[in-house]
Design an enzyme around this catalytic site. Sequence first.
Site, PDB file in Angstrom:
ATOM      1  N   LYS A   1       0.739  -1.011   0.093  1.00  0.00           N
ATOM      2  CA  LYS A   1      -0.041  -0.056   0.027  1.00  0.00           C
ATOM      3  C   LYS A   1       0.869   1.259  -0.203  1.00  0.00           C
ATOM      4  O   LYS A   1       1.929   1.297   0.138  1.00  0.00           O
ATOM      5  CB  LYS A   1      -0.867  -0.115   1.369  1.00  0.00           C
ATOM      6  CG  LYS A   1      -1.763  -1.354   1.322  1.00  0.00           C
ATOM      7  CD  LYS A   1      -2.995  -1.122   2.075  1.00  0.00           C
ATOM      8  CE  LYS A   1      -3.333  -2.300   3.075  1.00  0.00           C
ATOM      9  NZ  LYS A   1      -4.250  -2.178   3.875  1.00  0.00           N
TER      10      LYS A   1
ATOM     11  N   TYR B   1     -12.466  -3.002  -2.324  1.00  0.00           N
ATOM     12  CA  TYR B   1     -12.949  -2.945  -0.872  1.00  0.00           C
ATOM     13  C   TYR B   1     -14.520  -2.984  -0.921  1.00  0.00           C
ATOM     14  O   TYR B   1     -14.946  -2.426   0.277  1.00  0.00           O
ATOM     15  CB  TYR B   1     -12.377  -1.801  -0.327  1.00  0.00           C
ATOM     16  CG  TYR B   1     -10.781  -1.918   0.028  1.00  0.00           C
ATOM     17  CD1 TYR B   1     -10.383  -3.164   0.650  1.00  0.00           C
ATOM     18  CD2 TYR B   1      -9.764  -1.145  -0.180  1.00  0.00           C
ATOM     19  CE1 TYR B   1      -8.914  -3.135   1.337  1.00  0.00           C
ATOM     20  CE2 TYR B   1      -8.619  -1.271   0.173  1.00  0.00           C
ATOM     21  CZ  TYR B   1      -8.246  -2.409   0.738  1.00  0.00           C
ATOM     22  OH  TYR B   1      -6.852  -2.476   1.128  1.00  0.00           O
TER      23      TYR B   1
ATOM     24  N   PHE C   1     -15.037   3.460   8.498  1.00  0.00           N
ATOM     25  CA  PHE C   1     -13.605   3.736   8.412  1.00  0.00           C
ATOM     26  C   PHE C   1     -13.266   3.735   6.832  1.00  0.00           C
ATOM     27  O   PHE C   1     -12.384   4.310   6.509  1.00  0.00           O
ATOM     28  CB  PHE C   1     -12.564   2.806   8.945  1.00  0.00           C
ATOM     29  CG  PHE C   1     -12.819   1.405   8.418  1.00  0.00           C
ATOM     30  CD1 PHE C   1     -12.409   0.989   7.265  1.00  0.00           C
ATOM     31  CD2 PHE C   1     -13.423   0.268   9.310  1.00  0.00           C
ATOM     32  CE1 PHE C   1     -12.438  -0.382   6.901  1.00  0.00           C
ATOM     33  CE2 PHE C   1     -13.575  -0.926   8.985  1.00  0.00           C
ATOM     34  CZ  PHE C   1     -13.346  -1.216   7.622  1.00  0.00           C
TER      35      PHE C   1
ATOM     36  N   ARG D   1      -1.524 -14.515   5.083  1.00  0.00           N
ATOM     37  CA  ARG D   1      -2.449 -14.001   6.165  1.00  0.00           C
ATOM     38  C   ARG D   1      -1.672 -13.987   7.512  1.00  0.00           C
ATOM     39  O   ARG D   1      -1.572 -12.936   8.476  1.00  0.00           O
ATOM     40  CB  ARG D   1      -3.665 -14.456   6.427  1.00  0.00           C
ATOM     41  CG  ARG D   1      -4.695 -14.277   5.143  1.00  0.00           C
ATOM     42  CD  ARG D   1      -5.177 -12.956   5.000  1.00  0.00           C
ATOM     43  NE  ARG D   1      -6.067 -12.562   6.161  1.00  0.00           N
ATOM     44  CZ  ARG D   1      -6.762 -11.596   6.020  1.00  0.00           C
ATOM     45  NH1 ARG D   1      -6.632 -10.534   5.289  1.00  0.00           N
ATOM     46  NH2 ARG D   1      -7.766 -11.340   7.135  1.00  0.00           N
TER      47      ARG D   1
ATOM     48  N   THR E   1      -4.828  -7.103  11.286  1.00  0.00           N
ATOM     49  CA  THR E   1      -5.038  -5.700  10.805  1.00  0.00           C
ATOM     50  C   THR E   1      -4.284  -4.357  11.627  1.00  0.00           C
ATOM     51  O   THR E   1      -3.646  -3.653  11.067  1.00  0.00           O
ATOM     52  CB  THR E   1      -6.426  -5.244  10.841  1.00  0.00           C
ATOM     53  OG1 THR E   1      -7.502  -6.249  10.203  1.00  0.00           O
ATOM     54  CG2 THR E   1      -6.795  -4.041   9.992  1.00  0.00           C
TER      55      THR E   1
ATOM     56  N   ARG F   1       3.257  -6.454   9.796  1.00  0.00           N
ATOM     57  CA  ARG F   1       2.626  -5.398  10.514  1.00  0.00           C
ATOM     58  C   ARG F   1       2.810  -5.152  12.031  1.00  0.00           C
ATOM     59  O   ARG F   1       3.017  -4.265  12.397  1.00  0.00           O
ATOM     60  CB  ARG F   1       1.112  -5.593  10.518  1.00  0.00           C
ATOM     61  CG  ARG F   1       0.588  -5.503   9.234  1.00  0.00           C
ATOM     62  CD  ARG F   1      -1.147  -6.035   8.908  1.00  0.00           C
ATOM     63  NE  ARG F   1      -1.778  -5.773   7.719  1.00  0.00           N
ATOM     64  CZ  ARG F   1      -2.658  -6.267   7.640  1.00  0.00           C
ATOM     65  NH1 ARG F   1      -3.290  -7.050   8.345  1.00  0.00           N
ATOM     66  NH2 ARG F   1      -3.508  -5.825   6.398  1.00  0.00           N
TER      67      ARG F   1
ATOM     68  N   ASN G   1      -1.504   0.067   7.429  1.00  0.00           N
ATOM     69  CA  ASN G   1      -0.906  -1.240   7.680  1.00  0.00           C
ATOM     70  C   ASN G   1       0.075  -1.769   6.642  1.00  0.00           C
ATOM     71  O   ASN G   1       0.140  -3.106   6.798  1.00  0.00           O
ATOM     72  CB  ASN G   1      -1.883  -2.158   8.368  1.00  0.00           C
ATOM     73  CG  ASN G   1      -2.937  -2.274   7.329  1.00  0.00           C
ATOM     74  OD1 ASN G   1      -2.752  -1.950   6.190  1.00  0.00           O
ATOM     75  ND2 ASN G   1      -4.039  -3.145   7.988  1.00  0.00           N
TER      76      ASN G   1
ATOM     77  N   HIS H   1      -1.884  -5.401   2.021  1.00  0.00           N
ATOM     78  CA  HIS H   1      -3.325  -6.274   2.048  1.00  0.00           C
ATOM     79  C   HIS H   1      -2.906  -7.552   1.672  1.00  0.00           C
ATOM     80  O   HIS H   1      -2.065  -7.696   0.634  1.00  0.00           O
ATOM     81  CB  HIS H   1      -4.072  -5.342   0.937  1.00  0.00           C
ATOM     82  CG  HIS H   1      -5.307  -6.227   0.960  1.00  0.00           C
ATOM     83  ND1 HIS H   1      -6.504  -6.179   1.654  1.00  0.00           N
ATOM     84  CD2 HIS H   1      -5.613  -7.176  -0.264  1.00  0.00           C
ATOM     85  CE1 HIS H   1      -7.422  -7.086   0.755  1.00  0.00           C
ATOM     86  NE2 HIS H   1      -6.955  -7.804  -0.172  1.00  0.00           N
TER      87      HIS H   1
ATOM     88  N   GLU I   1      -9.870 -11.186  -6.265  1.00  0.00           N
ATOM     89  CA  GLU I   1      -8.975 -10.116  -6.175  1.00  0.00           C
ATOM     90  C   GLU I   1      -7.836 -10.192  -7.244  1.00  0.00           C
ATOM     91  O   GLU I   1      -7.384  -9.279  -8.067  1.00  0.00           O
ATOM     92  CB  GLU I   1      -8.413  -9.964  -5.030  1.00  0.00           C
ATOM     93  CG  GLU I   1      -9.386  -9.515  -4.013  1.00  0.00           C
ATOM     94  CD  GLU I   1      -8.845  -9.437  -2.423  1.00  0.00           C
ATOM     95  OE1 GLU I   1      -7.651  -9.642  -2.159  1.00  0.00           O
ATOM     96  OE2 GLU I   1      -9.469  -9.066  -1.700  1.00  0.00           O
TER      97      GLU I   1
HETATM   98  P1  CMP Z   1      -6.990  -4.500   4.653  1.00  0.00           P
HETATM   99  O1  CMP Z   1      -6.245  -5.832   4.962  1.00  0.00           O
HETATM  100  O2  CMP Z   1      -6.436  -4.210   3.136  1.00  0.00           O
HETATM  101  O3  CMP Z   1      -8.357  -4.452   4.668  1.00  0.00           O
HETATM  102  C1  CMP Z   1      -9.349  -3.492   4.902  1.00  0.00           C
HETATM  103  C2  CMP Z   1      -8.537  -2.191   5.300  1.00  0.00           C
HETATM  104  O4  CMP Z   1      -9.310  -1.152   6.011  1.00  0.00           O
HETATM  105  C3  CMP Z   1      -7.436  -2.655   6.209  1.00  0.00           C
HETATM  106  O5  CMP Z   1      -6.554  -3.188   5.585  1.00  0.00           O
HETATM  107  C4  CMP Z   1      -7.075  -1.289   6.764  1.00  0.00           C
HETATM  108  O6  CMP Z   1      -6.074  -0.584   6.083  1.00  0.00           O
HETATM  109  C5  CMP Z   1      -8.415  -0.429   6.706  1.00  0.00           C
HETATM  110  N1  CMP Z   1      -9.068  -0.703   8.159  1.00  0.00           N
HETATM  111  C6  CMP Z   1      -9.649  -1.930   8.717  1.00  0.00           C
HETATM  112  N2  CMP Z   1     -10.260  -1.503  10.027  1.00  0.00           N
HETATM  113  C7  CMP Z   1     -10.066  -0.359   9.962  1.00  0.00           C
HETATM  114  C8  CMP Z   1     -10.443   0.575  11.054  1.00  0.00           C
HETATM  115  N3  CMP Z   1     -11.124   0.005  12.292  1.00  0.00           N
HETATM  116  N4  CMP Z   1     -10.012   1.966  11.036  1.00  0.00           N
HETATM  117  C9  CMP Z   1      -9.550   2.342   9.880  1.00  0.00           C
HETATM  118  N5  CMP Z   1      -9.050   1.358   8.917  1.00  0.00           N
HETATM  119  C10 CMP Z   1      -9.364   0.360   9.008  1.00  0.00           C
END
Ligand code: CMP
Length: 136
Positions: free
Chosen positions: A11, A51, A59, A87, A93, A104, A114, A117, A128
Amino acid sequence: MTIQRTLILLKPDAVERQLVGAILSRFEQKGLKLIEMRWFRFTPELARCHYAEHVGKAFYAGLEEYITSGPVIAVVLEGLDAVEVVRRLIGPTNGAEAPPGTIRGDFSLSNQRNLVHASDSPASALREIKIFFPTI
Ligand code: CMP
């Protein structure tokens, strides 16, 4: 145990912080193979497609702003049980809660920024991979 393919995205914060090599080397060191890789930039439309399950959540607006803020690298990885293995390598996350040793956990303190993805199931991986690599 089966050979699987999965999609990861490095990202905008991974590119900005010059962590691309460090992150990719974790997957390579584990034994996963890089099958495809490309640079691109998310548009808001592409963010809503990738997404889709998060559109409408509290969020989401911040997530869209972040994911469209700079270049991203999409990578297809292949290996034994790749979806689950990847994963586990990236960790939960929220970087602040992710255990040391995960990507992470070692490089992020944020729930949003983070770094990486990864597809969360074999079905998500198929969906995807098709979005970013329609010809493979
Ligand atoms: P990702 O694994 O790419 O999947 C969805 C993304 O949304 C996640 O990583 C974060 O970048 C973002 N995300 C998920 N939960 C939250 C949250 N509670 N607040 C802010 N960003 C979030």
